[in-house]
Design a protein around this motif. Structure first.
Motif, PDB file in Angstrom:
ATOM      1  N   MET A 265       0.842  -1.205   0.000  1.00  0.00           N
ATOM      2  CA  MET A 265       0.000   0.000   0.000  1.00  0.00           C
ATOM      3  C   MET A 265       0.871   1.246   0.000  1.00  0.00           C
ATOM      4  SD  MET A 265      -1.297   0.091   3.943  1.00  0.00           S
ATOM      5  CE  MET A 265      -0.125  -0.005   5.320  1.00  0.00           C
ATOM      6  N   TRP A 266       0.299   2.305  -0.541  1.00  0.00           N
ATOM      7  CA  TRP A 266       0.956   3.611  -0.622  1.00  0.00           C
ATOM      8  C   TRP A 266      -0.131   4.642  -0.359  1.00  0.00           C
ATOM      9  CZ3 TRP A 266       2.370   6.323  -5.813  1.00  0.00           C
ATOM     10  CH2 TRP A 266       3.109   7.488  -5.563  1.00  0.00           C
ATOM     11  N   MET A 267      -0.178   5.162   0.886  1.00  0.00           N
ATOM     12  CA  MET A 267      -1.264   6.027   1.322  1.00  0.00           C
ATOM     13  C   MET A 267      -0.835   7.487   1.321  1.00  0.00           C
ATOM     14  SD  MET A 267      -3.914   4.077   2.244  1.00  0.00           S
ATOM     15  CE  MET A 267      -4.802   5.146   3.359  1.00  0.00           C
ATOM     16  N   ASN A 268      -1.628   8.326   0.661  1.00  0.00           N
ATOM     17  CA  ASN A 268      -1.376   9.766   0.599  1.00  0.00           C
ATOM     18  C   ASN A 268      -2.675  10.532   0.830  1.00  0.00           C
ATOM     19  OD1 ASN A 268       1.528   9.870  -0.713  1.00  0.00           O
ATOM     20  ND2 ASN A 268       0.371   8.380  -1.899  1.00  0.00           N
TER      21      ASN A 268
ATOM     22  N   VAL B 264       0.635  14.509   0.837  1.00  0.00           N
ATOM     23  CA  VAL B 264       1.489  14.063   1.935  1.00  0.00           C
ATOM     24  C   VAL B 264       1.423  12.552   2.057  1.00  0.00           C
ATOM     25  CG1 VAL B 264       1.966  14.267   4.398  1.00  0.00           C
ATOM     26  CG2 VAL B 264       1.051  16.228   3.141  1.00  0.00           C
ATOM     27  N   GLY B 265       2.573  11.914   2.029  1.00  0.00           N
ATOM     28  CA  GLY B 265       2.637  10.471   2.205  1.00  0.00           C
ATOM     29  C   GLY B 265       2.457  10.099   3.666  1.00  0.00           C
ATOM     30  N   LEU B 266       1.487   9.247   3.937  1.00  0.00           N
ATOM     31  CA  LEU B 266       1.212   8.826   5.310  1.00  0.00           C
ATOM     32  C   LEU B 266       1.874   7.493   5.642  1.00  0.00           C
ATOM     33  CD1 LEU B 266      -2.587   9.671   5.705  1.00  0.00           C
ATOM     34  CD2 LEU B 266      -0.617  11.039   6.399  1.00  0.00           C
ATOM     35  N   VAL B 267       1.629   6.486   4.810  1.00  0.00           N
ATOM     36  CA  VAL B 267       2.143   5.145   5.082  1.00  0.00           C
ATOM     37  C   VAL B 267       2.554   4.484   3.766  1.00  0.00           C
ATOM     38  CG1 VAL B 267       1.677   2.888   6.103  1.00  0.00           C
ATOM     39  CG2 VAL B 267       0.549   4.903   7.033  1.00  0.00           C
ATOM     40  N   PHE B 268       3.666   3.783   3.820  1.00  0.00           N
ATOM     41  CA  PHE B 268       4.136   3.003   2.675  1.00  0.00           C
ATOM     42  C   PHE B 268       4.523   1.646   3.234  1.00  0.00           C
ATOM     43  CE2 PHE B 268       7.304   1.363  -0.217  1.00  0.00           C
ATOM     44  CZ  PHE B 268       6.868   1.771  -1.465  1.00  0.00           C
ATOM     45  N   GLY B 269       3.961   0.574   2.699  1.00  0.00           N
ATOM     46  CA  GLY B 269       4.269  -0.727   3.261  1.00  0.00           C
ATOM     47  C   GLY B 269       4.144  -1.870   2.271  1.00  0.00           C
TER      48      GLY B 269
ATOM     49  N   THR C  45       5.175  15.594  -3.753  1.00  0.00           N
ATOM     50  CA  THR C  45       4.859  14.598  -2.727  1.00  0.00           C
ATOM     51  C   THR C  45       5.748  14.846  -1.524  1.00  0.00           C
ATOM     52  OG1 THR C  45       4.325  12.915  -4.379  1.00  0.00           O
ATOM     53  CG2 THR C  45       4.771  12.149  -2.156  1.00  0.00           C
ATOM     54  N   GLU C  46       5.131  15.067  -0.376  1.00  0.00           N
ATOM     55  CA  GLU C  46       5.869  15.273   0.870  1.00  0.00           C
ATOM     56  C   GLU C  46       5.716  14.029   1.733  1.00  0.00           C
ATOM     57  OE1 GLU C  46       7.533  18.037   1.736  1.00  0.00           O
ATOM     58  OE2 GLU C  46       6.702  19.711   0.582  1.00  0.00           O
ATOM     59  N   LEU C  47       6.815  13.617   2.367  1.00  0.00           N
ATOM     60  CA  LEU C  47       6.767  12.489   3.286  1.00  0.00           C
ATOM     61  C   LEU C  47       6.815  13.003   4.720  1.00  0.00           C
ATOM     62  CD1 LEU C  47       9.309  10.043   1.596  1.00  0.00           C
ATOM     63  CD2 LEU C  47       6.876  10.313   1.144  1.00  0.00           C
ATOM     64  N   GLN C  48       6.028  12.391   5.608  1.00  0.00           N
ATOM     65  CA  GLN C  48       6.118  12.749   7.017  1.00  0.00           C
ATOM     66  C   GLN C  48       7.521  12.450   7.529  1.00  0.00           C
ATOM     67  OE1 GLN C  48       4.007  14.445   8.544  1.00  0.00           O
ATOM     68  NE2 GLN C  48       1.885  13.783   8.317  1.00  0.00           N
ATOM     69  N   TRP C  49       7.916  13.102   8.619  1.00  0.00           N
ATOM     70  CA  TRP C  49       9.300  12.990   9.075  1.00  0.00           C
ATOM     71  C   TRP C  49       9.685  11.566   9.476  1.00  0.00           C
ATOM     72  CZ3 TRP C  49      10.391  11.351  14.028  1.00  0.00           C
ATOM     73  CH2 TRP C  49       9.416  11.535  15.020  1.00  0.00           C
ATOM     74  N   ILE C  50      10.989  11.305   9.296  1.00  0.00           N
ATOM     75  CA  ILE C  50      11.587  10.036   9.700  1.00  0.00           C
ATOM     76  C   ILE C  50      12.741  10.355  10.643  1.00  0.00           C
ATOM     77  CG2 ILE C  50      12.754   7.942   8.925  1.00  0.00           C
ATOM     78  CD1 ILE C  50      11.446   8.400   6.169  1.00  0.00           C
ATOM     79  N   GLY C  51      12.786   9.699  11.804  1.00  0.00           N
ATOM     80  CA  GLY C  51      13.866   9.935  12.752  1.00  0.00           C
ATOM     81  C   GLY C  51      15.191   9.414  12.232  1.00  0.00           C
ATOM     82  N   ASP C  52      16.267  10.145  12.541  1.00  0.00           N
ATOM     83  CA  ASP C  52      17.584   9.693  12.080  1.00  0.00           C
ATOM     84  C   ASP C  52      18.036   8.419  12.784  1.00  0.00           C
ATOM     85  OD1 ASP C  52      18.223  10.632  14.602  1.00  0.00           O
ATOM     86  OD2 ASP C  52      19.748  12.057  13.943  1.00  0.00           O
TER      87      ASP C  52
END
Length: 384
Positions: A263-266, A302-307, A338-345
């Protein structure tokens, strides 16, 4: 002289909401959050975190009784860290280190009285998906639910002694940008397989997509980085809440026969419409929102979930899904970014996935930590 006032009455609540608008009135990139979104966080009937925590809000005034800063400070028993750690958030302040230091000292004392040994900020008295982190790079319009601040806030925090606990990386890619040849090759490979199909999410079939989402999410992410299992009923409730803003061209599911495998949720970036409402969302503003949603082009999604479920990972099904969806939304929407929500380093696996999507880092936020015992060794967030 600086005076701290606890936010208790309606006048103070209003000032807590209005002060940032005055502070940022000349900043063209500032978008006022919805008052309702802020107030719900501090409402024990709306915010489940009050069941395991405590939260207070404060205004800070100068000798002329003018507001020069504000903050929320809180403890959450479910916020498990190596030290008992409280949080501060919704921090706004004039460009004055003395005022900022007074605010931070006030929060430190409040937290120490409750047994805390460190404070993180700016964070939310709630989930990490909203109002989390201090903007350190990329001072552009914030996405919905994203913190925004002046560049000088970095100095206010770091001069006091806060250190970066982890960085929050925000990725973006142009919708019409070149797509990796790997994706197009994988798309062609899986397109020939009659067992593989891709479907965009439809509002009339939310029950089906909630079930499929839950299955994919729990297989792909539940054990990743301490994630939690999601319940189908809660996912369906979330989808129904989102129904008015769901765009049927930008969320995609991939199936092997009838089995959901990716899935690819936006969603559209709501701030592209909310920025015209000045934080309000009453009847008039709801009508305005519907008008803007109907006639004002929204170019950010905005990208919410990619799995992808484990048995289909590293087989190119992500490339198939992305190119299938991208070709469709290029023809059927106005989105250009397309913006992705933040990802922690601290999460290199997710960063690698984001990089594989041909995205680039467009802004950074930071979660800062201040350890009260200055003799203790500071430790950054563990890599997962």
């Amino acid at each position: 002289m600086i005076i701290a006032e606890e936010v208790l009455n309606e006048k103070q609540k209003k000032e807590f909401l209005e002060f940032p608008s005055r502070l940022y009135q000349h900043d063209k990139n500032y978008i006022r959050p919805l008052d309702k979104d802020i107030e719900d966080i501090f409402n024990p009937e709306k915010n489940k975190f009050f069941k395991n925590g405590e939260c207070k809000r404060f205004l800070f005034k100068n000798k002329k009784n003018e507001t020069t800063g504000k903050v929320a400070v809180f403890v959450n028993k479910l916020y498990k860290q190596n030290l008992p750690t409280g949080g501060i958030g919704f921090f706004d302040c004039i460009n004055d280190q003395e005022t900022a230091n007074f605010i931070f000292d006030h929060c430190k004392q409040w937290l120490q009285e409750r047994g805390m040994e460190a404070m993180d900020g700016p964070v939310n008295f709630g989930e990490r998906d909203k109002f989390w982190g201090l903007l350190t790079e990329g001072f552009i319009e914030p996405l919905y639910g994203m913190n925004y601040n002046f560049p000088y806030y970095v100095n206010l925090f770091e001069n006091y002694g806060f250190k970066i606990y982890f960085e929050q990386l925000c990725f973006s890619r142009p919708v019409f940008g070149e797509v990796s040849r790997v994706f197009t090759v994988m798309h062609e490979k899986h397109r020939r397989n009659p067992a593989i199909s891709a479907l965009p999410m439809k509002k009339d079939h939310l029950e089906k997509f909630a079930k499929d989402f839950t299955e994919i999410y729990n297989k792909a992410w539940a054990s990743h980085g301490g994630g939690k299992q999601m319940e189908e009923g809660k996912v369906l409730k979330m989808f129904k809440t989102m129904k008015p803003i769901i765009n049927e061209h930008i969320s995609w599911f991939v199936y092997e026969h009838e089995k959901p495998i990716a899935m690819w949720m936006n969603i559209p970036d709501l701030n592209q419409w909310f920025k015209y409402l000045n934080g309000k969302f009453g009847l008039v503003e709801k009508l305005k929102f519907l008008w803007y949603k109907r006639f004002k082009k929204n170019q950010k999604m905005v990208g919410l979930v990619f799995g992808v479920i484990p048995e289909w990972q590293k087989k190119g099904i992500d490339g198939y899904m992305i190119w299938e969806g991208t070709q469709h939304l290029r023809k059927n929407t106005d989105f250009t970014v397309t913006e992705l929500q933040w990802i922690g380093d601290f999460n290199p696996k997710m960063i690698k996935i984001a990089e594989s999507l041909d995205s680039t880092i467009t802004r950074k936020l930071a979660t800062y930590r201040y350890v009260f015992d200055r003799a203790k060794t500071f430790e950054r967030h563990l890599i997962i």
